[in-house]
Design an enzyme around this catalytic site. Structure first.
Site, mmCIF file in Angstrom:
data_model
loop_
_atom_site.group_PDB
_atom_site.id
_atom_site.type_symbol
_atom_site.label_atom_id
_atom_site.label_comp_id
_atom_site.label_asym_id
_atom_site.label_seq_id
_atom_site.Cartn_x
_atom_site.Cartn_y
_atom_site.Cartn_z
ATOM 1 N N HIS A 4 33.181 52.868 32.403
ATOM 2 C CA HIS A 4 32.378 52.585 33.581
ATOM 3 C C HIS A 4 30.984 52.137 33.140
ATOM 4 O O HIS A 4 30.598 52.286 31.979
ATOM 5 C CB HIS A 4 32.294 53.815 34.468
ATOM 6 C CG HIS A 4 33.584 54.147 35.141
ATOM 7 N ND1 HIS A 4 33.733 55.212 36.009
ATOM 8 C CD2 HIS A 4 34.809 53.550 35.079
ATOM 9 C CE1 HIS A 4 34.979 55.250 36.454
ATOM 10 N NE2 HIS A 4 35.644 54.262 35.903
ATOM 11 N N GLU A 10 27.950 53.211 33.587
ATOM 12 C CA GLU A 10 27.018 54.194 33.042
ATOM 13 C C GLU A 10 27.328 54.511 31.584
ATOM 14 O O GLU A 10 26.433 54.536 30.727
ATOM 15 C CB GLU A 10 27.071 55.493 33.878
ATOM 16 C CG GLU A 10 26.674 55.301 35.327
ATOM 17 C CD GLU A 10 27.853 55.017 36.250
ATOM 18 O OE1 GLU A 10 27.816 55.466 37.410
ATOM 19 O OE2 GLU A 10 28.822 54.346 35.808
ATOM 20 N N ALA A 33 39.866 24.233 54.222
ATOM 21 C CA ALA A 33 38.999 23.066 54.136
ATOM 22 C C ALA A 33 39.380 22.118 55.267
ATOM 23 O O ALA A 33 40.563 21.841 55.483
ATOM 24 C CB ALA A 33 39.164 22.377 52.786
ATOM 25 N N ARG A 86 39.043 32.199 43.886
ATOM 26 C CA ARG A 86 40.390 32.609 43.466
ATOM 27 C C ARG A 86 40.324 33.565 42.289
ATOM 28 O O ARG A 86 41.079 34.537 42.204
ATOM 29 C CB ARG A 86 41.221 31.385 43.086
ATOM 30 C CG ARG A 86 41.688 30.541 44.239
ATOM 31 C CD ARG A 86 42.565 29.392 43.745
ATOM 32 N NE ARG A 86 43.053 28.547 44.829
ATOM 33 C CZ ARG A 86 43.881 27.527 44.665
ATOM 34 N NH1 ARG A 86 44.316 27.219 43.450
ATOM 35 N NH2 ARG A 86 44.266 26.803 45.703
ATOM 36 N N ARG A 130 41.744 27.507 37.987
ATOM 37 C CA ARG A 130 41.698 26.563 36.862
ATOM 38 C C ARG A 130 40.364 26.550 36.142
ATOM 39 O O ARG A 130 40.057 25.596 35.427
ATOM 40 C CB ARG A 130 42.055 25.165 37.377
ATOM 41 C CG ARG A 130 43.529 25.095 37.797
ATOM 42 C CD ARG A 130 43.831 23.932 38.690
ATOM 43 N NE ARG A 130 44.970 24.249 39.569
ATOM 44 C CZ ARG A 130 45.328 23.523 40.601
ATOM 45 N NH1 ARG A 130 44.665 22.434 40.901
ATOM 46 N NH2 ARG A 130 46.358 23.881 41.346
ATOM 47 N N GLY A 189 48.534 27.701 56.044
ATOM 48 C CA GLY A 189 48.399 26.648 57.022
ATOM 49 C C GLY A 189 48.043 27.245 58.372
ATOM 50 O O GLY A 189 47.806 28.450 58.513
#
Length: 376
Positions: free
Chosen positions: A61, A63, A165, A195, A218, A306
């Site tokens: 972690h 810390e 988009a 992503r 990518r 979609g």
């Protein structure tokens, strides 16, 4: 007017907490389903003697990582940490133990941890052992970087980001079905970064049939999200890129089909087939799917569906955030597809409403995003 000592201390606390926040963000995409956390250790004279962040799930972690990188003994120093230190045994031992053993004099905390195993206990343990604790420094910023973790730890289901988009006239493809490319390179690179930051990416079989996408990240050095395909009756082609690369990229097909032979075919190609109930309308029960994915420690999903899947997701109440990439183009077309289809709402007052919206310019395109308002 002269700066007071209290004001100077507050500004210093915010300065070092911002450093810790920048460190925390380096863990995005790698620590799920854990939170992203950054830590900075500072001497009273302002010298930073150590930095650390949670780098990978299962590893140290923030810390303990910072303490491991100390350039000098940390006894008497101040630790700035973006999230309340844990006080329970998980894949790593309690960070409160490490802080006390190191002799840290003061701990400055950004966010409280809503995990029931922590939830104030970490701070209480430190105070009970004489450590000075300051809470809530840059709390809003620290809360924001762990919005996914907070949702997941409190609900047990993934945080869902709906992304699409579209053109300025609200089309995600031409009337011919062609959609490459609605947005420019800068916006598309931004999508790939998202992503890489989220655990899973989900699309419907309609998107697979229309576009044959890979649904991978990518960007160099980034991780690929787990791919989740909603396919009620197992129509995903065996020749699709999704199936053909299932041994390389983890792939889940969520279906209501009980065709054992078809299921075996996908499994032989490397896919996992997850059985999910159907709704009355005949589509995948997305609420049930979210519970099953959450039980497998999938804490976040980028929904790249979609119009049909997007409407189902909104209607089922699983969407937490919307990211709309808008291109200054006009496609027209009465039958050209739009981002959200389905039946829709009956009137504007019943629309799904976004709050805390922001607008970001990406090349020629614009990203409009906000949190979906949840009705009380």
């Amino acid at each position: 007017m002269a700066e007071t000592g209290r004001e100077r201390n507050r500004l210093n606390d915010e300065k070092y907490m911002r450093m810790a926040l920048e460190l925390a963000l380096r863990g995005r995409g790698w620590v799920s389903p854990n939170p992203v956390v950054g830590a900075v250790i500072v001497r009273d004279d302002g010298r930073v003697i150590a930095e650390g962040y949670h780098e990978r799930y299962g590893e140290l972690h923030a810390e303990r990582n910072a303490l491991r990188h100390c350039m000098e003994p940390p006894a008497g120093a101040t630790m700035y940490v973006t999230l309340e230190p844990c006080c329970h045994h998980g894949r790593q031992p309690p960070c409160t133990d490490a802080i006390l053993e190191a002799g840290i004099r003061r701990v400055v905390v950004g966010s409280g941890d809503p995990n029931p195993l922590v939830a104030g206990k970490g701070i209480r343990i430190l105070r009970d052992h004489g450590v000075e604790v300051t809470e809530g420094v840059l709390k809003d910023e620290c809360d924001a970087v762990n919005e996914i973790f907070f949702h997941y730890i409190q609900t047990g289901t993934p945080y869902v980001v709906m992304k699409y988009a579209m053109t300025l006239d609200g089309k995600i493809a031409a009337f011919t079905g062609k959609s490459q490319w609605i947005t420019g390179e800068e916006a598309r690179a931004h999508v790939h970064a998202i992503r890489g930051n989220l655990f899973g990416i989900m699309a419907g079989v309609g998107t697979v049939l229309a576009d044959d996408p890979l649904l991978t990240c990518r960007l160099p050095g980034a991780r690929n999200p787990v791919r989740i395909i909603c396919d009620t009756s197992l129509r995903t082609p065996m020749t699709s890129k999704i199936v053909q690369t299932a041994f390389e990229v983890p792939t889940i097909i969520a279906t209501a089909s009980e065709d054992e032979e078809a299921v075996r075919g996908y499994e032989q190609k490397g896919c996992r087939v997850l059985q999910v109930s159907k709704t009355e309308s005949g589509s995948i029960d997305l609420r049930e799917l979210m519970k099953k994915l959450g039980s497998e420690k999938i804490d976040s999903i980028l929904l790249e569906g979609g119009g049909t899947l997007n409407w189902s997701a909104l209607e089922s109440g699983i969407v937490n955030r919307v990211m709309a990439y808008v291109s200054p183009k006009l496609l027209g077309g009465r039958d050209a597809k739009t981002p959200v289809e389905g039946q829709g709402v009956t009137a504007p007052p019943f629309a799904f409403h976004l709050e805390n919206t922001t607008v970001t310019r990406l090349g020629e395109d614009f990203l409009i995003e906000g949190r979906l308002r949840k009705e009380k």
